[in-house]
Write an enzyme that holds these catalytic residues in place. Structure first.
Site, mmCIF file in Angstrom:
data_model
loop_
_atom_site.group_PDB
_atom_site.id
_atom_site.type_symbol
_atom_site.label_atom_id
_atom_site.label_comp_id
_atom_site.label_asym_id
_atom_site.label_seq_id
_atom_site.Cartn_x
_atom_site.Cartn_y
_atom_site.Cartn_z
ATOM 1 N N HIS A 1 -6.487 -5.116 -1.564
ATOM 2 C CA HIS A 1 -5.643 -4.367 -1.413
ATOM 3 C C HIS A 1 -4.813 -4.912 -0.283
ATOM 4 C CE1 HIS A 1 -4.168 -0.191 -1.001
ATOM 5 N NE2 HIS A 1 -4.008 -0.826 0.284
ATOM 6 N N ASP B 1 -8.001 -4.547 -6.058
ATOM 7 C CA ASP B 1 -7.371 -3.180 -5.735
ATOM 8 C C ASP B 1 -8.709 -2.051 -5.980
ATOM 9 O OD1 ASP B 1 -6.192 -1.428 -4.170
ATOM 10 O OD2 ASP B 1 -4.370 -2.035 -4.197
ATOM 11 N N SER C 1 0.861 -0.936 0.082
ATOM 12 C CA SER C 1 0.518 0.301 0.375
ATOM 13 C C SER C 1 0.802 0.642 0.337
ATOM 14 C CB SER C 1 -1.022 0.139 1.457
ATOM 15 O OG SER C 1 -1.999 1.447 1.298
#
Ligand SMILES: [Ca+2]
Length: 565
Positions: free
Chosen positions: A479, A442, A196
């Site tokens: 994600h 994502d 991330s």
């Protein structure tokens, strides 16, 4: 020198005495843990504590007990912000195992940083089963130069730069120096990893600091983070148009409706990869085959979870473009993928866009920061995102501000947050390796952005590209983890083997976390074996079924994607 010589003789003796195995429990540190407070000297650095943790004294959920290690806390570059008068420092923690593998690991953290996540070096993916500390790395973790404040630190120009790239620049040589003090020698290899925002740190480090790292692992990297954040806010504004009330984005699409879309994508695209197995392994082929208008029923009347209204279809189609204003696209498109049914998709689109993104955009990514009219003390995230009262985010007016500079804010957020050189030429100069993975589904950092970057990278470096950087797409993963996917894997091991043994990662096995897993993923479909495994392949290769049990990665091979068409 003499001391080292004696030590190596002792090691040789141990090697012989134990029949070829060095006693891994033998302390190899040069000084005691608590001695670091007095012994370590480094510019603008204070060690506030150094405590020995015995084996089993600390544990990590899903992984188990930690080996004996020294926990060091400290801070660098303490100062007072010239604009907001607040105290700033780069806070950090290091965890130094007594049985050291000789290597350094920088643990880059997620979100907008702001807290010193414990430096266990947990492996990436879903439900990791091991971590850096168990593997013997000396690990650092930091707050990247500010404490958690919802993004208000963006008022301070230096805190912006520290968050963007400078914390890594400051901490890396300090950490290596501390390692030298503690163990008596510098690390033999250095690695940096994260997912991330941590994946963004990794991509930025690959661009700026390749001379400091032998291997870098970037998961779901938000390497265009300011663009992704304004795209999320733009998306929230679209969802809001079909929400009741307008601030309750969860009412725009129910979990059943997102599941419906995911199921229709699966029905249309599952077989494109040559095997009907409840997995779309060829997401790119799916983009031109799936058609929201014709493949998902339009509600003849009230919503009941088996159809979408025309307005819902229009909004979702817009969301998947990534958003635009009159100047053009704000970001990049998102890929249609089965993982849209994962709860993490809705989390980012409905929650993060209202709570996490607004503070980041208003204070950190907008230049100058939107302050005033936004007052940190009374800042209302949802009101900013939905532009309630007209003082929040206006895509036409505010989106361009991620490219602006102003007065003491000498760098735009697109400058300090993103890799300055996307060709990653430093990796080639220093013979470093970059491993990237991205969950196809994502909702915040589009996998299409990472694919586009990697295709440009392949074009630039051609025959040399795959020897330096590789991209692994993770089908149906959200994600960093989750979704109806095989999301458990150890890419840190794959990276280390690539760097140190020249073992090129030609495939990586990923496992589903169904019933019986160390950390169960409730979104693993009931039709799968709970421990299904799949091959992840270096892009543009794809996993092709070659025969055998379909739940087993051994029944697949990575093949050029042309072979699947
Ligand atoms: Ca399939």
């Amino acid at each position: 020198m003499k001391k080292k010589h004696v030590l190596s003789l002792v090691c040789m003796f141990l090697l012989v005495a134990s029949g070829g195995e060095v006693n891994a429990k033998k302390p190899i540190t040069a000084i005691g843990c608590a001695d670091l407070i007095a012994a370590f000297r480094y510019t603008n650095t204070t060690i506030t504590s150094a405590t020995l943790k015995l084996e089993g004294e600390e544990s990590v959920a899903g992984i188990g007990s930690m080996p004996e290690h020294c926990v060091v806390s400290g801070k660098m570059n303490e100062r007072v912000g010239p604009i907001d008068g607040r105290n700033y420092a780069i806070g950090f923690e290091m965890r130094l195992p007594t049985s050291w593998n000789g290597k350094f690991l920088y643990q880059a953290n997620g979100g907008i940083d702001g807290s010193v996540v414990k430096a266990f070096g947990n492996n990436l993916g879903g439900g990791p089963t091991s971590n850096g500390l168990i593997k013997g790395f000396a690990i650092i973790s930091s707050d990247a130069g500010h404490t958690a404040d919802g993004g208000q630190f963006g008022i301070d120009p230096q805190a912006r730069l520290d968050y963007g790239y400078n914390a890594v620049a400051q901490l890396t040589p300090m950490a290596k120096s501390l390692i030298k003090t503690f163990y008596g020698k510098k690390p033999s290899k250095s690695y940096l990893y994260g997912c991330s925002n941590g994946g963004r740190h990794a991509m930025v480090a690959a661009s700026r600091y390749a001379d400091q790292y032998d291997g870098i692992l970037a998961g779901n990297p938000g390497f265009n983070l300011p663009k992704a954040a304004i795209s999320q806010i733009w998306g929230a504004q679209q969802y809001s148009t079909i929400s009741t009330p307008a601030t309750n984005l969860n009412s725009s699409f129910t979990p059943a409706e997102f599941s419906l879309v995911g199921d229709k994508i699966l029905a249309k695209c599952d077989a494109l990869d040559g095997l009907v197995d409840d997995m779309v392994t060829n997401p790119l082929a799916c983009q031109t085959v799936f058609n929201l208008d014709t493949d998902v029923p339009t509600c003849p009347g009230a919503r009941d979870g088996t159809c979408l209204t025309a307005a819902q279809k229009e909004v979702l189609a817009d969301i998947m473009t990534g958003g635009s204003n009159s100047d053009g696209p704000l970001y990049i498109n998102f890929l249609w993928d089965v993982g849209i049914k994962g709860s993490n998709w809705a989390f980012w689109d409905f929650f993060a866009s209202m709570i996490l993104d607004p503070g980041a955009v208003a204070f950190i990514f907008t230049t100058p920061p939107d302050y005033p009219p936004q007052d940190p003390a009374t800042f209302n995230g949802p009101a900013y995102t939905l532009n309630l009262g007209g003082t929040g985010f206006d895509p036409g007016v505010d989106a361009p501000k991620i490219f602006d500079t102003f007065g003491p804010y000498t760098e735009s957020s697109m400058s300090f947050m993103t890799p300055p050189d996307l060709t990653m030429s430093g990796l080639f100069k220093h013979k470093s390796k970059l491993l990237v993975f991205h969950g196809v589904s994502d909702a915040v950092f589009s996998s299409a952005d990472t694919i586009k970057w990697y295709e440009d990278f392949l074009d630039t470096w051609r025959g040399r590209a795959q020897n330096t950087a590789r991209l692994f797409l993770v089908p149906q993963m959200n994600h960093c983890s989750g979704g109806p996917s095989c999301d458990q894997f150890d890419m840190l091991d794959a990276l280390v083997k690539w760097v140190e043994q020249g073992r090129v990662p030609n495939s990586i096995v990923a496992k589903a976390r169904g019933a019986g897993a160390n950390v169960v993923n409730a979104e693993v479909p009931a039709t799968w074996a709970p421990d299904r495994t799949r091959l992840l392949c270096p892009y543009p290769k794809l996993a092709k079924y070659i025969g055998g049990p379909i739940e087993d990665a051994a029944s697949f091979r990575c093949v050029p994607k042309v072979a699947l068409k």
